[in-house]
Design an enzyme around this catalytic site. Structure first.
Site, mmCIF file in Angstrom:
data_model
loop_
_atom_site.group_PDB
_atom_site.id
_atom_site.type_symbol
_atom_site.label_atom_id
_atom_site.label_comp_id
_atom_site.label_asym_id
_atom_site.label_seq_id
_atom_site.Cartn_x
_atom_site.Cartn_y
_atom_site.Cartn_z
ATOM 1 N N GLU A 112 65.632 46.978 23.760
ATOM 2 C CA GLU A 112 66.732 47.272 22.887
ATOM 3 C C GLU A 112 68.360 47.787 24.015
ATOM 4 O OE1 GLU A 112 63.662 48.382 23.258
ATOM 5 O OE2 GLU A 112 63.275 49.674 22.241
ATOM 6 N N CYS A 131 64.860 54.769 24.659
ATOM 7 C CA CYS A 131 65.534 53.862 23.549
ATOM 8 C C CYS A 131 66.343 54.671 22.442
ATOM 9 C CB CYS A 131 65.436 52.490 24.069
ATOM 10 S SG CYS A 131 64.423 51.595 24.827
ATOM 11 N N ALA A 170 39.449 25.193 33.940
ATOM 12 C CA ALA A 170 40.121 23.681 33.969
ATOM 13 C C ALA A 170 38.676 22.721 33.549
ATOM 14 C CB ALA A 170 40.793 23.143 34.815
ATOM 15 N N TRP A 180 40.879 19.240 42.836
ATOM 16 C CA TRP A 180 41.322 19.990 41.513
ATOM 17 C C TRP A 180 41.274 19.554 40.471
ATOM 18 C CZ3 TRP A 180 43.397 24.618 42.368
ATOM 19 C CH2 TRP A 180 43.954 24.698 43.978
ATOM 20 N N THR A 219 32.010 31.075 43.700
ATOM 21 C CA THR A 219 33.765 30.553 43.827
ATOM 22 C C THR A 219 33.797 30.572 45.159
ATOM 23 O OG1 THR A 219 33.610 30.869 40.996
ATOM 24 C CG2 THR A 219 35.280 30.309 42.669
ATOM 25 N N ARG A 272 50.896 32.599 42.726
ATOM 26 C CA ARG A 272 52.021 32.355 43.278
ATOM 27 C C ARG A 272 52.898 31.743 42.474
ATOM 28 N NH1 ARG A 272 47.278 31.795 45.653
ATOM 29 N NH2 ARG A 272 46.558 29.636 45.065
ATOM 30 N N PRO A 315 30.962 28.411 36.228
ATOM 31 C CA PRO A 315 30.310 28.791 34.874
ATOM 32 C C PRO A 315 29.426 29.526 34.933
ATOM 33 C CG PRO A 315 30.330 26.365 36.528
ATOM 34 C CD PRO A 315 30.515 27.199 37.068
ATOM 35 N N THR A 342 29.410 32.337 35.809
ATOM 36 C CA THR A 342 30.169 33.935 35.953
ATOM 37 C C THR A 342 30.640 34.481 34.896
ATOM 38 O OG1 THR A 342 30.548 34.115 38.323
ATOM 39 C CG2 THR A 342 31.665 35.621 36.862
HETATM 40 ZN ZN LIG Z 1 62.475 51.611 25.203
#
Ligand SMILES: [Zn+2]
Length: 364
Positions: free
Chosen positions: A46, A81, A151, A168, A194, A205, A297, A299
């Site tokens: 706002e 606000c 993925a 990857w 992992t 990142r 997998p 976990t």
């Molecule tokens: Zn506010």
């Protein structure tokens, strides 16, 4: 309000654990100001919209303000606000959804009405609640919103047998998107496998100033002392969840982990056969609004089997790995877990990949 929601959505990944908020000011059929909450600790939507109005030399008096969340009336990191709006003298304020926080919960709306401003609440309310689903969930239930992310290839493999050539599965754009997902959350969790296989950093990142708590489920305290996680533990918080017996057995290693800045948590928890509820309690105590579970997998499977996932985000790469792929989620599951399909499904193309996101329960 739809445009205000689109503006708000831009803040996802920068504003958390605050809700993402967008605001538009309309006068005589023209937008004279727009603003969003850009980053945590920054001015609210706002305030930004009113400033935008002034920079265009437009007067908000008599205008209609559209905002996706009830304006605050408490003095938090920025001034209230509600008071800024009252000073601007709009004719009306249209609000998508009330703020369920204890310090708000209708107080901002009341203040505007008492000042003689016409207030309408509930326009695009479901959409607004979906946009900030983790915020509403945490405030209203006290529970951390849990996002599962992975993925996979078309044949459902989450990893390569030989990751040295190319670790990857997903492409560059998907990985950048996954870092935005990390910026949204206050904690990121993986299983020890992992860590042993990928040696990840688990930091967003670019970080955008975010340092989510990195959590490793490690019942036998197998985390290598030279792992990237431990090497960075003095700068980025690290929590190792293990069990009490291991801690007695591995007292020396535990001490070394703590010396390097890692924290150790023992709670009566059977990670393998599934009881993650004590972890939920710990997350709540630490005020973690969103947890991102990144695998592997076993976990991911444990969270699915215990019905703890609120959101699922899957990157699907257009390739079949066959015998070069491994770690399929399906074979890691001991029982059938998902009787109903995901809801509020969103698909997005990210380079060659497809991102599929959905919630495990509807928000209406
Ligand atoms: Zn506010």
């Amino acid at each position: 309000m739809t445009s205000a929601l689109e503006l708000a959505a831009d803040g996802i990944g920068s504003v958390e654990p605050n809700p993402a908020v967008g605001c538009l000011i309309e006068k005589s059929g023209r937008i004279i100001g727009r603003g969003k909450h850009e980053r945590y600790g920054g001015p609210h939507a706002e305030i930004n919209a009113l400033a935008d109005c002034r920079s265009r030399q437009a007067d908000p008096e008599g205008a209609t303000i559209y905002v996706t969340l009830e304006p605050c009336c408490h003095r938090g990191k920025t001034g209230p606000c509600s008071e800024a709006i009252i000073r601007a003298k709009p004719a009306g304020v249209v609000i998508a959804a009330q703020d369920p926080s204890a310090h708000a919960d209708g107080a901002g709306i009341r203040q505007l009405r008492e000042a003689g401003i016409r207030v309408t609440v509930g326009v695009c309310e479901a959409e607004a609640r979906r946009l900030n689903a983790p915020f509403y969930h945490f405030v209203q239930t006290g529970k951390t919103w849990i996002v599962l992310k992975w993925a996979q290839s078309l044949d459902g493999k989450l990893a390569r047998v030989d990751p040295t050539r190319n670790p990857w599965i997903s492409g560059e754009q998907s990985r950048a998107d996954a870092h935005r997902l990390r910026r949204r959350t206050q904690a990121i969790l993986v299983g020890i496998n992992t860590v042993l296989i990928d040696n990840p950093l688990l930091t967003p990142r670019p970080s955008g100033g975010r340092r989510p708590l990195r959590i490793v489920m490690d019942s036998d305290l197998r985390i290598p002392l030279n792992s990237q996680l431990l090497q960075t533990a003095s700068d980025h918080p690290l929590l190792i969840v293990t069990d009490a017996q291991t801690l007695t057995r591995e007292a020396g290693k535990a001490k070394e982990i703590e010396r390097r800045g890692g924290q150790i948590l023992t709670r009566k928890m059977d990670i393998e056969h599934g009881n993650l509820r004590p972890l939920q309690d710990e997350l709540r105590t630490r005020g973690v609004q969103q947890l991102l579970v990144e695998g592997g997998p076993k976990t991911l499977g444990a969270f699915l089997e215990q019905g703890l996932a609120n959101e699922v985000c899957v990157y699907i790469a257009p390739m079949v790995l066959g015998v070069e792929g491994c770690a399929s989620l399906g074979t890691a599951l001991a029982r059938k877990v998902c009787q109903t399909p995901l809801c509020h499904l969103e698909t997005k193309r990210l380079g060659p990949d497809l991102r599929l996101r959905g919630l495990t329960a509807p928000i209406t």
